[in-house]
Design a protein around this motif. Structure first.
Motif, PDB file in Angstrom:
ATOM      1  N   HIS A 131       0.824  -1.204   0.000  1.00  0.00           N
ATOM      2  CA  HIS A 131       0.000   0.000   0.000  1.00  0.00           C
ATOM      3  C   HIS A 131       0.866   1.265   0.000  1.00  0.00           C
ATOM      4  CE1 HIS A 131      -3.281  -2.704   1.904  1.00  0.00           C
ATOM      5  NE2 HIS A 131      -3.331  -2.743   0.594  1.00  0.00           N
ATOM      6  N   VAL A 132       1.982   1.209   0.703  1.00  0.00           N
ATOM      7  CA  VAL A 132       2.913   2.344   0.678  1.00  0.00           C
ATOM      8  C   VAL A 132       3.439   2.557  -0.741  1.00  0.00           C
ATOM      9  CG1 VAL A 132       5.144   3.187   1.525  1.00  0.00           C
ATOM     10  CG2 VAL A 132       3.554   2.064   3.107  1.00  0.00           C
ATOM     11  N   LYS A 133       3.793   1.464  -1.422  1.00  0.00           N
ATOM     12  CA  LYS A 133       4.273   1.567  -2.806  1.00  0.00           C
ATOM     13  C   LYS A 133       3.173   2.072  -3.730  1.00  0.00           C
ATOM     14  CE  LYS A 133       7.266   1.130  -6.095  1.00  0.00           C
ATOM     15  NZ  LYS A 133       8.462   2.019  -6.134  1.00  0.00           N
ATOM     16  N   ALA A 134       1.971   1.573  -3.546  1.00  0.00           N
ATOM     17  CA  ALA A 134       0.855   2.006  -4.386  1.00  0.00           C
ATOM     18  C   ALA A 134       0.607   3.497  -4.242  1.00  0.00           C
ATOM     19  CB  ALA A 134      -0.403   1.223  -4.010  1.00  0.00           C
ATOM     20  N   LYS A 135       0.665   4.002  -3.029  1.00  0.00           N
ATOM     21  CA  LYS A 135       0.446   5.432  -2.816  1.00  0.00           C
ATOM     22  C   LYS A 135       1.558   6.250  -3.481  1.00  0.00           C
ATOM     23  CE  LYS A 135      -0.533   8.799   0.865  1.00  0.00           C
ATOM     24  NZ  LYS A 135      -1.868   9.201   0.409  1.00  0.00           N
ATOM     25  N   GLU A 136       2.775   5.748  -3.399  1.00  0.00           N
ATOM     26  CA  GLU A 136       3.898   6.429  -4.055  1.00  0.00           C
ATOM     27  C   GLU A 136       3.655   6.534  -5.565  1.00  0.00           C
ATOM     28  OE1 GLU A 136       8.191   4.832  -5.394  1.00  0.00           O
ATOM     29  OE2 GLU A 136       7.857   4.766  -3.221  1.00  0.00           O
ATOM     30  N   ILE A 137       3.161   5.460  -6.164  1.00  0.00           N
ATOM     31  CA  ILE A 137       2.884   5.465  -7.607  1.00  0.00           C
ATOM     32  C   ILE A 137       1.748   6.425  -7.935  1.00  0.00           C
ATOM     33  CG2 ILE A 137       2.085   4.046  -9.540  1.00  0.00           C
ATOM     34  CD1 ILE A 137       3.511   1.667  -8.101  1.00  0.00           C
ATOM     35  N   LEU A 138       0.700   6.402  -7.140  1.00  0.00           N
ATOM     36  CA  LEU A 138      -0.414   7.328  -7.366  1.00  0.00           C
ATOM     37  C   LEU A 138       0.050   8.775  -7.279  1.00  0.00           C
ATOM     38  CD1 LEU A 138      -3.338   5.674  -5.370  1.00  0.00           C
ATOM     39  CD2 LEU A 138      -3.157   5.877  -7.860  1.00  0.00           C
ATOM     40  N   GLU A 139       0.874   9.062  -6.278  1.00  0.00           N
ATOM     41  CA  GLU A 139       1.319  10.442  -6.076  1.00  0.00           C
ATOM     42  C   GLU A 139       2.281  10.907  -7.164  1.00  0.00           C
ATOM     43  OE1 GLU A 139       2.863  10.400  -2.090  1.00  0.00           O
ATOM     44  OE2 GLU A 139       0.898  10.893  -1.216  1.00  0.00           O
ATOM     45  N   SER A 140       2.869   9.963  -7.899  1.00  0.00           N
ATOM     46  CA  SER A 140       3.743  10.355  -9.021  1.00  0.00           C
ATOM     47  C   SER A 140       2.948  10.973 -10.168  1.00  0.00           C
ATOM     48  CB  SER A 140       4.507   9.131  -9.541  1.00  0.00           C
ATOM     49  OG  SER A 140       3.654   8.284 -10.312  1.00  0.00           O
ATOM     50  N   GLY A 141       1.652  10.694 -10.207  1.00  0.00           N
ATOM     51  CA  GLY A 141       0.798  11.249 -11.259  1.00  0.00           C
ATOM     52  C   GLY A 141       0.796  10.463 -12.545  1.00  0.00           C
ATOM     53  N   ARG A 142       1.581   9.395 -12.650  1.00  0.00           N
ATOM     54  CA  ARG A 142       1.689   8.670 -13.906  1.00  0.00           C
ATOM     55  C   ARG A 142       0.391   7.971 -14.301  1.00  0.00           C
ATOM     56  NH1 ARG A 142       5.692   4.487 -14.014  1.00  0.00           N
ATOM     57  NH2 ARG A 142       5.470   4.266 -11.756  1.00  0.00           N
ATOM     58  N   LEU A 143      -0.403   7.581 -13.332  1.00  0.00           N
ATOM     59  CA  LEU A 143      -1.663   6.912 -13.638  1.00  0.00           C
ATOM     60  C   LEU A 143      -2.819   7.890 -13.825  1.00  0.00           C
ATOM     61  CD1 LEU A 143      -1.524   3.784 -11.321  1.00  0.00           C
ATOM     62  CD2 LEU A 143      -1.895   3.763 -13.786  1.00  0.00           C
TER      63      LEU A 143
END
Length: 347
Positions: A131-143
């Motif tokens: 979940h920590v990794k998922a939030k990091e990816i979401l916050e990158s804006g790439r999705l």
């Protein structure tokens, strides 16, 4: 640095498998007291780690040797015990769901603030590596923006894991207040709020007891949610996922889909619209299954907050917002309508 002296109130399975061993591993903690209405559940921990045995939590709270407590008791006791502990000057880590009503949750928050103690709620989903990794990816804006989501927490029921087993307090409304929704659903409500950095404003729910016998609480709930930003999704809480646990989340976004906890090897999978796939092996989500007692991180975060003076990672205010979603789901099921959460409840 002086150690934080901790008392554990309630010595059932969540204390046995999560709180007590994680406190024992923390170099800044000394376990000094164990309380349970059944002394035979508390005594083995005192024998192993040292400290006093109590059967009355009020007596433990009078102990000046205790700086902080974990409250690991049946749900209906969380509020009264937290308030009493705060008034006794003890920092509090309270298991979820934090309370049985919004008013009770607010009283807990007020008691902690008025007495200058830390109040943290044990929503460990935020701290799980996937979940920590998922939030990091979401916050990158790439999705891009999250459009829809599906999150599930289901297993075969607390009789497989809890200290009292079948017919225990989890299955009695006068002790648990709510069933699978309070045991599992509130975790996922908190996770979605945290992952999306958004609040839930509409809730609809079907809540029922489909398979468990001799209980007056729900064993299944399917909930539809709308966030303030407009994303819609479903949340499922179940005690009838036989034989395996499901603790997965799928987010469908503008630029692709993220799958969390659906693959035992690649805990986070991101599938982009252009065909690119990213796979991450970042560590498992803790489960109640054999061998699944991954360190939660909750204890370390609570201790850090006390020592540093920083706000806790999952504050009482955050716990209340997640609880309000479950309370709205109960109202929705009872009144057979979509329930609106007011801005004062989610702001």
């Amino acid at each position: 640095m002086a150690k934080i002296r901790v008392g554990v109130i309630g010595c059932g399975s969540i204390a046995k498998y999560r709180h007590i061993p994680e406190y024992a591993e923390n170099p800044h903690v000394e376990l000094v007291a164990f309380c349970d209405v059944a002394a035979e559940r508390a005594k083995p921990f005192a024998d192993q780690y040292g400290g006093k045995v109590y059967t009355d939590y009020q007596e433990l709270l009078k102990d000046d040797a205790v700086d902080a407590v974990s409250i690991c008791t049946p749900n209906v006791e969380h509020g009264p015990m937290t308030i009493a502990a705060a008034r006794a000057g003890k920092h509090v880590l309270c298991e979820k769901p934090m309370a049985t009503s919004g008013e009770e949750a607010q009283a807990m928050i007020d008691a902690a603030r008025e007495n200058g103690v830390v109040l943290m709620i044990g929503h460990n989903q935020r701290l799980m590596p996937p979940h920590v990794k998922a939030k990091e990816i979401l916050e990158s804006g790439r999705l891009g923006k999250v459009l829809t989501f599906r999150t599930t927490f289901g297993h075969g029921g607390p009789e497989q894991w809890s200290a009292e087993g079948k017919g225990g307090w989890f299955f009695r409304k006068n002790r648990a207040f709510v069933g699978a929704m309070g045991d599992l659903g509130v975790h996922k409500a908190d996770l979605i709020r945290w992952l999306l950095q958004d609040e839930i404003v509409e809730v609809g729910a079907l809540v029922d007891t489909l398979h468990k016998e001799e209980t007056d609480v729900d064993d299944n709930a399917v909930i539809i949610l709308r966030t303030r930003a407009g994303a819609i999704g479903t949340m499922e809480a179940s005690w009838t996922h036989y034989p395996n646990e499901d603790n997965s989340t799928i987010l469908h976004c503008e630029n692709g889909t993220m799958k969390i906890g659906v693959d035992p090897v690649d805990q986070v999978i991101v599938e982009f619209r252009d065909g690119t796939v990213e796979r991450y092996q970042v560590g498992a989500i803790a489960t109640n299954e054999e061998g699944g007692q991954t360190k939660s991180g909750v204890i370390d975060a609570f201790v850090h907050s006390i020592l540093s003076g920083e706000p806790p990672l999952i504050s009482g205010e955050e716990g209340k917002k997640s609880l309000e979603i479950i309370l709205a789901a109960i109202r929705s099921a009872e009144e057979k309508r979509i329930v609106q959460l007011q801005p004062t409840q989610v702001g």
